[in-house]
Design a protein around this motif. Structure first.
Motif, short mmCIF file in Angstrom:
data_model
loop_
_atom_site.label_atom_id
_atom_site.label_comp_id
_atom_site.label_asym_id
_atom_site.label_seq_id
_atom_site.Cartn_x
_atom_site.Cartn_y
_atom_site.Cartn_z
N VAL A 24 42.45 65.43 29.08
CA VAL A 24 41.73 65.37 27.80
C VAL A 24 40.90 66.63 27.60
O VAL A 24 40.99 67.29 26.56
CB VAL A 24 40.83 64.11 27.74
CG1 VAL A 24 40.00 64.11 26.45
CG2 VAL A 24 41.66 62.85 27.82
N ASP A 25 40.12 67.01 28.61
CA ASP A 25 39.23 68.17 28.44
C ASP A 25 40.00 69.47 28.21
O ASP A 25 39.57 70.32 27.44
CB ASP A 25 38.33 68.33 29.68
CG ASP A 25 37.05 67.52 29.56
OD1 ASP A 25 36.92 66.77 28.57
OD2 ASP A 25 36.18 67.64 30.44
N SER A 26 41.15 69.62 28.86
CA SER A 26 41.88 70.88 28.71
C SER A 26 42.54 70.99 27.34
O SER A 26 43.00 72.05 26.95
CB SER A 26 42.92 71.06 29.82
OG SER A 26 43.89 70.05 29.72
N THR A 28 43.19 62.22 34.33
CA THR A 28 43.11 61.89 32.90
C THR A 28 41.95 62.68 32.26
O THR A 28 42.06 63.13 31.12
CB THR A 28 42.87 60.37 32.65
OG1 THR A 28 41.57 60.00 33.10
CG2 THR A 28 43.93 59.51 33.31
N HIS A 29 40.88 62.87 33.02
CA HIS A 29 39.73 63.66 32.51
C HIS A 29 40.16 65.10 32.24
O HIS A 29 39.85 65.68 31.20
CB HIS A 29 38.59 63.61 33.54
CG HIS A 29 37.29 64.13 33.01
ND1 HIS A 29 36.19 63.33 32.82
CD2 HIS A 29 36.92 65.38 32.60
CE1 HIS A 29 35.20 64.07 32.33
NE2 HIS A 29 35.63 65.32 32.20
N LEU A 30 40.88 65.69 33.19
CA LEU A 30 41.31 67.08 33.03
C LEU A 30 42.28 67.24 31.86
O LEU A 30 42.21 68.23 31.12
CB LEU A 30 41.99 67.60 34.32
CG LEU A 30 41.11 67.69 35.57
CD1 LEU A 30 41.89 68.36 36.70
CD2 LEU A 30 39.83 68.46 35.31
N PRO A 67 33.60 64.08 36.92
CA PRO A 67 33.61 65.53 36.66
C PRO A 67 32.49 65.98 35.73
O PRO A 67 32.02 67.11 35.82
CB PRO A 67 34.99 65.76 36.02
CG PRO A 67 35.85 64.69 36.58
CD PRO A 67 34.94 63.49 36.68
N ASP A 68 32.02 65.09 34.86
CA ASP A 68 30.98 65.50 33.91
C ASP A 68 29.59 65.59 34.54
O ASP A 68 28.63 65.94 33.85
CB ASP A 68 30.96 64.58 32.68
CG ASP A 68 32.03 65.01 31.68
OD1 ASP A 68 32.62 66.10 31.85
OD2 ASP A 68 32.28 64.26 30.73
N ILE A 69 29.48 65.32 35.82
CA ILE A 69 28.19 65.51 36.51
C ILE A 69 27.74 66.96 36.33
O ILE A 69 26.58 67.23 36.05
CB ILE A 69 28.32 65.19 38.02
CG1 ILE A 69 28.59 63.70 38.23
CG2 ILE A 69 27.06 65.62 38.78
CD1 ILE A 69 29.01 63.36 39.65
N PHE A 121 34.01 58.59 25.70
CA PHE A 121 35.37 58.62 25.15
C PHE A 121 36.40 58.69 26.27
O PHE A 121 37.47 58.11 26.18
CB PHE A 121 35.54 59.81 24.19
CG PHE A 121 34.91 59.57 22.86
CD1 PHE A 121 35.52 58.74 21.93
CD2 PHE A 121 33.71 60.16 22.55
CE1 PHE A 121 34.94 58.50 20.70
CE2 PHE A 121 33.11 59.92 21.32
CZ PHE A 121 33.73 59.09 20.40
N HIS A 122 36.06 59.43 27.33
CA HIS A 122 36.98 59.52 28.48
C HIS A 122 37.28 58.12 29.02
O HIS A 122 38.41 57.81 29.37
CB HIS A 122 36.35 60.34 29.61
CG HIS A 122 36.51 61.81 29.43
ND1 HIS A 122 37.73 62.43 29.51
CD2 HIS A 122 35.61 62.78 29.19
CE1 HIS A 122 37.57 63.73 29.31
NE2 HIS A 122 36.30 63.97 29.11
N VAL A 123 36.23 57.30 29.10
CA VAL A 123 36.40 55.95 29.64
C VAL A 123 37.36 55.16 28.75
O VAL A 123 38.29 54.51 29.24
CB VAL A 123 35.04 55.23 29.75
CG1 VAL A 123 35.22 53.76 30.13
CG2 VAL A 123 34.14 55.94 30.76
ZN LIG Z 1 34.50 66.87 31.25
#
Ligand SMILES: [Zn+2]
Length: 167
Positions: free
Chosen positions: A112-114, A108-110, A32-34, A6-8
């Motif tokens: 969405v996740d936050s 953008t990842h941060l 980051p999801d590693i 979804f991030h992509v």
């Molecule tokens: Zn994440």
């Protein structure tokens, strides 16, 4: 990690209308999801497999889900993508541009996740400062699903441009 996909899709909207380098931007989006792989393993050792409440609240974000973490990742990604582009005789980009692309992907990842994780699973955005930040708003999951759907449509109608992005 379904949500990484979804991030992509969500980030694709940013990519489509801006100027970032393809490889480093999307590496920055997913990297980051590693660490989530490690934490997911931990969560399953503590929570029962169908205890979704326990699994959802188990901490799964650490250094890589912080501004320092994405800066570190962007640095590694920029060097890696620079070497890959050179090796395969692809279009040349300055290291600085690759770094910025990867960093914005990480941002953008941060964002969405936050807005979807809270409690123990909130993000330590200013690592090593231990405060956890969460900006969850009502129906944030549904909101991001809708945005990712827009990203998917945009991705499908942009498939013809892939060759250009990978040149
Ligand atoms: Zn994440």
């Amino acid at each position: 990690m379904v949500f990484t996909a979804f991030h992509v899709l969500i980030s694709f909207i940013v990519f489509r209308f801006c100027c970032f380098e393809f490889l480093s931007f999307f590496a920055g989006v997913v990297a980051p999801d590693i660490e989530a792989v490690y934490f997911m393993k931990e969560a399953y050792s503590v929570c029962k497999p169908n205890d979704y409440k326990c699994l959802a609240e188990y901490p799964s974000h650490w250094f890589l889900h912080s501004f320092l973490g994405i800066t570190f990742l962007a640095f590694l990604i920029a060097i890696f993508v620079y070497s890959i582009r050179k090796y395969f005789n692809m279009k040349k980009f300055e290291l600085k541009n690759l770094f910025i692309s990867a960093w914005i992907g990480g941002v953008t990842h941060l964002i969405v996740d936050s807005t979807v994780h809270k409690g123990e699973d909130a993000l330590m955005l200013f690592f090593p400062y231990p405060e956890k930040y969460s900006f969850v708003f009502p129906y944030s999951h549904i909101f991001w699903y809708a945005v990712s759907l827009i990203g998917l449509v945009l991705l499908i109608i942009s498939l013809k441009d892939f060759k250009k992005w990978l040149s």
